[in-house]
Write an enzyme that holds these catalytic residues in place. Sequence first.
Site, PDB file in Angstrom:
ATOM      1  N   LYS A 225       0.893  -1.033  -0.089  1.00  0.00           N
ATOM      2  CA  LYS A 225       0.117   0.043   0.127  1.00  0.00           C
ATOM      3  C   LYS A 225       0.881   1.478   0.230  1.00  0.00           C
ATOM      4  CE  LYS A 225      -1.108   0.413   4.979  1.00  0.00           C
ATOM      5  NZ  LYS A 225      -1.151  -1.025   5.831  1.00  0.00           N
ATOM      6  N   ARG A 226       2.239   1.240   0.368  1.00  0.00           N
ATOM      7  CA  ARG A 226       2.887   2.347   0.473  1.00  0.00           C
ATOM      8  C   ARG A 226       3.545   2.612  -1.135  1.00  0.00           C
ATOM      9  NH1 ARG A 226       3.534   0.254   5.038  1.00  0.00           N
ATOM     10  NH2 ARG A 226       4.804  -1.428   4.034  1.00  0.00           N
TER      11      ARG A 226
END
Length: 451
Positions: A225-226
Amino acid sequence: MSVRTRFAPSPTGFLHIGGARTALYNWLYAKHHGGSFVLRVEDTDAERSTKASMQVILDGLKWLGLDWDEGPGVGGDFGPYHQSERVEIYDRYLAKLEASGHVYEDEGAIRFRVPDKLITVHDEICGDVSTNLKEQGSRRFNTETNEEEEANPDIVIKRPNGGYIFHFVNVVDDIEMGISHVIRGEDHLSNTPKHLALFEAFGVTPPTFAHIPLNLNPSGTKMSKRDQGALIHEYQESGFLPAAVNNYMALLGWSAKDDQEIFLPEELQSRFDLGGINKSNSKFDYDKCKWVNGEHLRQLSSTDLQDWAGPFLTRAGLPAGDARVPAALELSRERAQLLSEIPDVIATIFETVVTYDETSVAKVASQDDIANKLSALTSGLEGAESWDEVAIKSTITEAAQGVGVKMGALMLPCRVGVMGSTSGADLVPVLVLLGKPEVIRRLQEFSSQFG
Ligand code: GLU
């Protein structure tokens, strides 16, 4: 048989591009075949499932336009569509397995007896994959002792605390909801033999399976998700168009036979099919995604462009309702890939005080005889008889000839004087839009520093 696909997210996080792509493929497949797309919430993991996560997923799907024919908020004949509300159905299915002798109790848990035979998944994308669950599951690696040890290959389908396990509820719901095609990530391929064993135990013909290759980040590892571009709600905030994000997601794992890359929504629906899904993993490329968005921006109708760009103009403090906005937006199409880039391209049109970019001004200042050039330009434009693109261009050309330079030598000071910078929308249409008095006012103001 009518096509029924489903997206079955577990609401334990954000809507990730991998999940959204799975939803899109299921949605496209259903639309392409005139079938139904079901949204089913796999929230049996009560500790990790949250309402907030579900809302983010619903909002993301809605923003992408992946509307569901059955599911939360819509209803349907096969509800409820949250697994947490379907316990009675699971109890009923468990009773069937008890009656047929497929399950037994083991220290408070219920285990499903896996068959001792080769199970073959006939996957539409990965081909045939065969496994013997009994053999495969009878040994496991103990990470504490670093040794292989005996294990019970039978699958736990109900925990001692009464909670049902993913494999069981997933299969029961696919049966109950009449799902014809299961399109999901390749990370589930290893689960599918277990699912097929369950289908067989229920005496039900399984759906068609299509496991789509993974979408990796640019360095070739699992997208987290980063990673830039991982989360759907960020696309909305960054100024992407949903049709472009769908188009790009479609390309992450699927290609048209003729290599066409830009698809408007209806065309994507009519062209998409399982046959075009690639066998190898895809790599996410943010720049390509932006390029696809730029291509979609260029194809928007004027009114759609105004609707999409409006909030971004307002956020940037520009007067979204100004009469010059539609024409200004037309000028931005060629210079912006994202809606969020549009305000910068056209802001200068709405400024009463021009903000000058220092490097651009330095370029102008380094020209020979700049005061003279600026004054020829200003008086030339002041005397222009009409104010359209052709008239303005010929006026600037004449003014340039008058001071013995080429037209380009006056365009740079004109651009910086009027727009404050060497970048931005095309100059001449901006001059038309601003009108003569405003252009003259800006040029006079700018010239005063070279007196
Ligand atoms: N809840 C599962 C997941 O989010 C669904 C798997 C499936 O599509 O069958 O991975």
